[in-house]
Design an enzyme around this catalytic site. Structure first.
Site, PDB file in Angstrom:
ATOM      1  N   LEU A 137      -0.779   3.327  -5.232  1.00 22.87           N
ATOM      2  CA  LEU A 137      -0.812   2.577  -3.990  1.00 22.87           C
ATOM      3  C   LEU A 137       0.080   3.302  -2.992  1.00 22.87           C
ATOM      4  O   LEU A 137       1.124   3.846  -3.368  1.00 22.87           O
ATOM      5  CB  LEU A 137      -0.303   1.142  -4.187  1.00 22.87           C
ATOM      6  CG  LEU A 137      -1.144   0.213  -5.064  1.00 22.87           C
ATOM      7  CD1 LEU A 137      -0.450  -1.142  -5.191  1.00 22.87           C
ATOM      8  CD2 LEU A 137      -2.551   0.039  -4.519  1.00 22.87           C
ATOM      9  N   ASP A 138      -0.308   3.306  -1.727  1.00 21.00           N
ATOM     10  CA  ASP A 138       0.526   3.923  -0.706  1.00 21.00           C
ATOM     11  C   ASP A 138       1.888   3.234  -0.653  1.00 21.00           C
ATOM     12  O   ASP A 138       2.039   2.077  -1.080  1.00 21.00           O
ATOM     13  CB  ASP A 138      -0.143   3.807   0.664  1.00 21.00           C
ATOM     14  CG  ASP A 138      -1.452   4.570   0.741  1.00 21.00           C
ATOM     15  OD1 ASP A 138      -1.622   5.516  -0.047  1.00 21.00           O
ATOM     16  OD2 ASP A 138      -2.300   4.216   1.583  1.00 21.00           O
ATOM     17  N   LYS A 139       2.862   3.913  -0.109  1.00 18.98           N
ATOM     18  CA  LYS A 139       4.240   3.415  -0.047  1.00 18.98           C
ATOM     19  C   LYS A 139       4.313   1.969   0.444  1.00 18.98           C
ATOM     20  O   LYS A 139       5.007   1.131  -0.145  1.00 18.98           O
ATOM     21  CB  LYS A 139       5.072   4.320   0.865  1.00 18.98           C
ATOM     22  CG  LYS A 139       6.480   3.821   1.125  1.00 18.98           C
ATOM     23  CD  LYS A 139       7.201   4.714   2.120  1.00 18.98           C
ATOM     24  CE  LYS A 139       8.572   4.148   2.470  1.00 18.98           C
ATOM     25  NZ  LYS A 139       9.278   4.989   3.475  1.00 18.98           N
ATOM     26  N   ARG A 236      -7.775   2.507   4.349  1.00 14.25           N
ATOM     27  CA  ARG A 236      -7.246   2.724   5.694  1.00 14.25           C
ATOM     28  C   ARG A 236      -8.159   3.644   6.508  1.00 14.25           C
ATOM     29  O   ARG A 236      -8.442   3.384   7.681  1.00 14.25           O
ATOM     30  CB  ARG A 236      -5.835   3.304   5.598  1.00 14.25           C
ATOM     31  CG  ARG A 236      -4.863   2.375   4.869  1.00 14.25           C
ATOM     32  CD  ARG A 236      -3.586   3.080   4.441  1.00 14.25           C
ATOM     33  NE  ARG A 236      -2.801   3.501   5.591  1.00 14.25           N
ATOM     34  CZ  ARG A 236      -1.727   4.270   5.498  1.00 14.25           C
ATOM     35  NH1 ARG A 236      -1.326   4.733   4.315  1.00 14.25           N
ATOM     36  NH2 ARG A 236      -1.056   4.614   6.577  1.00 14.25           N
TER      37      ARG A 236
END
Length: 320
Positions: A137-139, A236
């Site tokens: 997962l992104d930050k 995104r």
């Protein structure tokens, strides 16, 4: 002692014409291309029982087999960072990741990462590729992540991921009002100019995202999003591509969009939400050892719940 694993697989017809090492990188994503090349050169990996060069072309249908050995490498320092453990057994670890936690140590984030926390919680993960992380997962994306604790479990879960058998469902708040749900099928690769970003590009890897409208506000929409593939920044990038960028996304969204005549509390909530409004709510998969179907859900984090409440309040005030 070195860790060993037996590999027996078949190169799919879709890889016809590729270099052998390139095809294997697609087929065995748990291992780096450099490592695969070394195994080919040393004969640990063979094609139809024959030692082949990494640059040799494949036709599709070849059998790849071998007993792979590699030394345990400590990839990061264990650090006592709290983890929200949702599920744990001898093979699996499922966590609810908070916003702000980077997955892997890298330039600018040498410690304080998820990997540092995992190595403290389960030191045996130092022996696994990517410390057992099956996906990322992104930050600033919150929610559920699965980590394998043993090499057979890691291999089985990566295979499930490649076969699109792991179900991953997200909640996303986007700027815009889609008429209905749908699917985005567009390849994703590095942005041709800004290498820190991803983009829909002809030379990218196939990517498919499904979305469904859950609630329309005045100029924003709450979506349920399901991933069929798992490219970097996929949701995104795909949402921005169809002009429905995620609220708060600092990379793909631009300036915050405010409903006309919104209340001060609504404006504050939108402008103060400085990360992408994305939460990995549901994860489901077959247990790598037993085959049992398992499913988990993660509660919406407090900051996202507050944002939703203010958008709901604004919509109700204006009669939406």
């Amino acid at each position: 002692m070195p860790l060993t694993e037996r590999i027996d697989c078949q190169i799919p017809a879709t890889c016809a014409g590729m270099r052998l090492d390139q095809a294997l990188a697609e087929l065995l994503p748990a291992y780096s291309r450099n490592r695969l090349q070394q195994w080919l050169k040393t004969g640990q990996l063979q094609v139809n029982g024959i030692v082949r060069r990494p640059r040799d072309r494949v036709m599709g249908g070849e059998t790849v087999s071998g007993d792979l050995a590699f030394e345990i490498e400590t990839i990061a320092v264990a650090q006592n960072i709290p983890l929200a453990v949702v599920y744990e057994d001898a093979d699996l670890l499922v966590i609810d990741k908070p916003a702000g936690l980077v997955a892997h140590p890298a330039a600018g984030n040498r410690d304080g990462t998820l990997v540092n926390a995992l190595l403290h919680h389960a030191p045996e993960l130092a022996a696994l590729p990517r410390a057992g992380l099956v996906h990322r997962l992104d930050k600033d994306t919150t929610g559920l992540l699965v980590i394998a604790r043993r090499l057979p479990a890691y291999t089985a879960l990566v295979e499930q991921l490649q076969a699109r058998a792991i179900e991953r469902e997200y909640l996303a708040i986007v700027n815009g009002l889609p008429v209905a749900g749908g699917a985005v099928e567009a390849p994703i690769g590095r942005h041709p100019v800004d290498r820190q970003r991803m983009a829909v590009t002809l030379g990218g890897k196939p990517a498919v995202t499904h979305y469904r409208v859950l609630r329309r506000f005045r100029i924003h929409t709450l979506l349920r999003v399901k991933l069929e593939t798992g490219r970097t920044h996929q949701i995104r990038v795909h949402m921005a591509h169809i002009r429905l960028p995620l609220l708060g996304d600092p990379v793909y969204s631009g300036r915050p969009r405010l409903p006309p005549g919104a209340s001060p509390s609504c404006i504050e909530a939108i402008q103060g939400f400085r990360r992408q409004a994305l939460h990995a709510r549901r994860l489901a998969l077959a247990h790598p050892a037993t085959g049992q179907w398992l499913e988990w859900q993660a509660e919406i984090p407090a900051d996202l719940a507050e944002l939703l409440a203010r958008l709901e309040e604004d919509a109700d005030d204006k009669g939406n």
